[in-house]
Design a protein around this motif. Structure first.
Motif, PDB file in Angstrom:
ATOM      1  N   ALA A 126       6.058  -3.909   2.698  1.00 57.96           N
ATOM      2  CA  ALA A 126       7.479  -2.788   2.231  1.00 57.96           C
ATOM      3  C   ALA A 126       7.264  -2.566   0.721  1.00 57.96           C
ATOM      4  O   ALA A 126       6.699  -4.414  -0.134  1.00 57.96           O
ATOM      5  CB  ALA A 126       8.665  -3.883   1.754  1.00 57.96           C
ATOM      6  N   LEU A 127       7.442  -1.200  -0.127  1.00 58.28           N
ATOM      7  CA  LEU A 127       6.778  -1.731  -0.936  1.00 58.28           C
ATOM      8  C   LEU A 127       8.221  -0.511  -1.993  1.00 58.28           C
ATOM      9  O   LEU A 127       8.371   0.796  -1.239  1.00 58.28           O
ATOM     10  CB  LEU A 127       5.257  -0.959  -1.128  1.00 58.28           C
ATOM     11  N   GLY A 128       8.762  -1.192  -2.372  1.00 57.54           N
ATOM     12  CA  GLY A 128       9.885  -0.224  -3.905  1.00 57.54           C
ATOM     13  C   GLY A 128       9.087   0.682  -4.088  1.00 57.54           C
ATOM     14  O   GLY A 128      10.715   1.539  -3.765  1.00 57.54           O
ATOM     15  N   THR A 129       8.291   0.376  -5.011  1.00 61.24           N
ATOM     16  CA  THR A 129       8.067   2.016  -4.945  1.00 61.24           C
ATOM     17  C   THR A 129       6.884   2.876  -4.580  1.00 61.24           C
ATOM     18  O   THR A 129       6.529   3.800  -5.036  1.00 61.24           O
ATOM     19  CB  THR A 129       7.222   1.115  -6.465  1.00 61.24           C
ATOM     20  N   ALA A 130       6.744   2.642  -3.170  1.00 61.19           N
ATOM     21  CA  ALA A 130       6.314   3.312  -2.419  1.00 61.19           C
ATOM     22  C   ALA A 130       6.024   4.702  -2.629  1.00 61.19           C
ATOM     23  O   ALA A 130       5.491   5.273  -2.289  1.00 61.19           O
ATOM     24  CB  ALA A 130       6.591   3.195  -0.302  1.00 61.19           C
ATOM     25  N   ARG A 131       6.811   5.432  -2.726  1.00 59.55           N
ATOM     26  CA  ARG A 131       6.904   7.125  -3.356  1.00 59.55           C
ATOM     27  C   ARG A 131       5.951   7.381  -4.574  1.00 59.55           C
ATOM     28  O   ARG A 131       6.261   8.586  -4.457  1.00 59.55           O
ATOM     29  CB  ARG A 131       9.060   7.164  -3.763  1.00 59.55           C
ATOM     30  N   PHE A 132       5.778   6.064  -5.034  1.00 56.80           N
ATOM     31  CA  PHE A 132       5.199   6.921  -5.970  1.00 56.80           C
ATOM     32  C   PHE A 132       3.434   7.174  -5.545  1.00 56.80           C
ATOM     33  O   PHE A 132       2.873   7.006  -6.931  1.00 56.80           O
ATOM     34  CB  PHE A 132       5.342   6.053  -6.983  1.00 56.80           C
TER      35      PHE A 132
END
Lengths: 300, 441
Positions: free
Chosen positions: B39-45
């Protein structure tokens, strides 16, 4: 959807002692800084706080002649202002806040708790609002230091879940209206789901806006996920816990990291520039950092 | 050495069971490395690079674990005690000393005179034990050696039959062996009567056998028969073949006279040829074509005599020849063995004062070297030989020294390889430890 590593909050251990020491230290420093200013939280109110050394040029009406006679040193009386400031503390408890070890939610809960303690110590009235679940609909109001425990309990009950984060709070008209009269507004979260335009709408009057932005260690460095020299070997994909967006890692990770780091830097930079341009306080930290490290600057 | 590869094997192959440890470590590591979505909140980057669902399971193992597995593998191989695998020749060297004294040629069962002889039985027992050795683990070479001088002496594989020549009656009577002098690692005594005290490292195969009645000596009127029981009087009977003495005419005159007198006294006819005579007295140089040397004075048993025209007799230590009389300056003047006496001089003049001792001494020489007919066997030999005995030698002490040396060399090479493996295991272990400290799992 992968399991969140740190969905909850634990404010036990020595945290309370740390918060107490921090609040005492910061409130004392704040009092020292502002006691000579006209527009302070503290003024010529009725509540006597104590003494401090006299500085040349000060109003002689506050001079304590009796103490001068006894100690042969000039001191002035200090009173707590009768006009108490309102602080709004908003905490993001969306699913993305459950990322990291320690988790981002844990980090902002500690920071929020310490901020509340400082505010209460300075005589502020605190309103705590949190995104997600019941907390969003039930703001917690705190007016005395003795009520700090209630605030901590509210923070400790948080769980990182759902998609509703700070955006839900700042875009909510009712909440915005409630926060309109406050002197300070503290937003704690990763700011990933917040529209800067909605944040700017919160500005107005003499209100100060403090943006506390936290990211998990693996968000700062996704290559650190996995096995030491074989970093990221344990991750096949990165998944956004709120949107479910998946990005493949593996052998493409190293190539993808450059773009990721550029995007992250730009994202954080935009918030910093926005804050600087509109007189907001903004600090960004890792969830592994202790709140004592960044909170003094954020609350300044 | 059950397992072998490229000329090398392991002394302790069971140690290979421990190879399961490094294998387990690798498998466990691979299992633990099964990739998981994070899980990575910044996966969108991250830029879009395709559907993560296509991610494959990766069997990657960290460097520390590889080195740890290598250390374990090397350690296990070292624990297996590697050694070069080479074929050894004969591993044990055995020497079978075959007693060929007259008793060995007596029948094993006196009631069956034409049956198996004691020597046959003893050799059969020996062969039986030798063939019972497992060629794969107890390969042995046997040196078959007749104990009489100049007898059979051949080396055969343990599985082969003993040489036939051992069963043939020796031309000259062999004396019973002196077993104590033959005691050595890997020695096997093949005899009829088990020696009373023999080292445990020596093998003994004795035929045993009951007493065998028959002629035991030559009497004045023929042969003296022993009845098979001690204490009973010997019975004289006529010999089947007459006992004849040959006296060479080219002997010095005093000796011819003396020998004639001795033969007449004993009742033995004189004459005929050298062949088949019970005693042959002759010169060492019958044709007289050897140049005679200077004279000499010699003596024994209280007499002296002057010897002239001494010839050089070939030294013949083998074949049972022994010098009986030697000149003070070295050369032997009289040689003797059972049934034969040779003199190496052409003239002899006994000192007048010792003429009696001279005659007595020579008569004793003739008596002691008179070879009786084949059927005459000494009483000691005709007595019973007891029970059969069959006991192999201690093989451990009979190891072929060359094989021992080769084995020691192989063991040394094995130890060197073992040491290299251990050092390698230690180095790999340290490397794994260092990598672990650096953060590799």
């Amino acid at each position: 959807m992968p399991q969140l590593p740190s969905p909850g909050v634990d404010l036990g251990g020595d945290l309370l002692a740390r918060i107490g020491a921090f609040a005492t230290q910061l409130a004392a420093a704040r009092e020292r800084e502002e006691v000579g200013r006209r527009r302070t939280l503290r003024g010529d109110g009725q509540e006597f706080v104590g003494y401090r050394p006299y500085r040349p040029g000060e109003d002689l009406r506050r001079f304590d002649w009796e103490l001068l006679a006894r100690l042969d040193r000039p001191y002035v009386r200090v009173h707590r202002s009768e006009a108490r400031e309102d602080w709004w503390v908003a905490v993001d408890a969306s699913a993305s806040m459950g990322v990291g070890r320690p988790g981002k939610l844990q980090s902002v809960a500690e920071a929020a708790a310490a901020s509340i303690a400082v505010g209460l110590r300075l005589g502020a009235k605190i309103t705590l609002v949190c995104s997600g679940g019941e907390s969003a609909r039930r703001p917690v109001h705190l007016t005395r230091t003795a009520e700090l425990g209630r605030g901590l309990a509210s923070l400790e009950s948080l769980r990182a879940t759902g998609r509703g984060g700070l955006e839900d709070l700042v875009a909510n008209r009712a909440l915005r209206a409630g926060a309109r009269g406050c002197g300070r507004l503290l937003l704690f979260g990763d700011l990933l789901d917040v529209d800067p335009a909605d944040v700017l709408r919160l500005l107005g009057g003499r209100r100060r806006l403090h943006l506390g932005q936290v990211l998990a260690p693996e968000e700062w460095d996704p290559a650190a996920v996995g096995d030491g020299d074989n970093a990221s070997a344990g991750a096949s994909a990165f998944v956004d816990p709120e949107s479910g967006l998946r990005r493949r890692a593996g052998q493409d990770l190293v190539r993808g990291l450059d773009g990721y780091e550029r995007s992250l830097e730009a994202f954080v930079g935009r918030w910093s520039e926005l804050a600087a341009a509109h007189g907001m306080s903004h600090r960004v930290w890792s969830s592994a950092d202790a709140f004592e490290r960044f909170l003094p600057d954020l609350l300044r | 050495m059950a397992m072998g590869l490229m000329g090398w094997g392991l002394l302790s192959p069971m140690a290979l069971v421990a190879l399961g440890l490094p294998l387990g470590l690798i498998l466990l590591s691979a299992r633990r490395q099964r990739p998981q979505p994070v899980a990575l909140g910044t996966a969108r980057f991250f830029d879009e690079q395709g559907d993560a669902a296509t991610s494959r399971r990766r069997w990657r193992v960290s460097g520390a674990r590889w080195w740890a597995a290598a250390a374990m593998t090397l350690g296990v191989l070292a624990a297996g005690r590697p050694q070069p695998e080479e074929e050894d020749g004969a591993v044990y060297l055995l020497t079978a000393h075959v007693d060929r004294s007259p008793s060995m040629f007596l029948p094993a069962d006196p009631t069956e005179p034409g049956g198996e002889l004691r020597i046959d039985q003893a050799l059969r027992l020996t062969s039986s034990w030798l063939t019972s050795l497992d060629p794969s683990t107890e390969r042995a070479a046997v040196r078959w050696r007749a104990v009489e001088p100049g007898g059979v002496d051949v080396v055969l594989d343990a599985g082969e039959e003993p040489p036939r020549a051992l069963r043939q009656v020796p031309r000259r009577r062999a004396v019973p062996p002196r077993w104590g002098r033959l005691t050595a690692p890997g020695a096997i005594f093949v005899t009829d009567q088990s020696p009373p005290s023999v080292s445990r490292e020596v093998g003994v195969f004795a035929s045993g056998g009951a007493a065998v009645p028959g002629p035991v000596a030559i009497g004045s009127g023929g042969l003296l028969d022993w009845g098979g029981r001690d204490g009973a009087p010997l019975v004289e009977r006529a010999a089947e073949t007459p006992i004849r003495v040959f006296i060479s005419p080219d002997l010095p005159a005093p000796l011819i006279g003396l020998a004639d007198l001795w033969a007449a006294e004993r009742g033995f006819p004189v004459g005929g040829s050298d062949e088949g005579a019970a005693l042959s007295v002759r010169t060492a140089d019958p044709r007289g074509d050897t140049e005679a040397g200077p004279g000499s004075t010699a003596g024994r048993d209280g007499w002296t005599a002057a010897f002239r025209a001494v010839v050089t007799r070939r030294a013949r230590g083998e074949g049972g020849w022994r010098p009986w009389l030697s000149a003070p300056d070295g050369p032997a003047l009289v040689w003797a063995r059972s049934g034969e006496i040779e003199v190496a001089f052409r003239e002899v003049t006994p000192a007048a004062s010792t003429a009696e001792a001279f005659a007595l001494s020579w008569a004793r020489l003739f008596d002691s070297h008179l070879q009786p007919p084949p059927e005459v066997v000494a009483l000691d030999e005709r007595r019973g030989a007891g029970a059969p005995a069959s006991r192999g030698p201690q093989l451990a002490s009979a190891m072929d020294p060359e094989v021992l040396s080769r084995r020691a060399g192989r063991a040394a090479r094995g130890r060197r390889v073992e040491l290299v493996l251990l050092v390698g295991a230690g180095a790999a272990g340290l490397l794994a430890f260092a990598l672990r400290l650096r953060g590799s799992p």
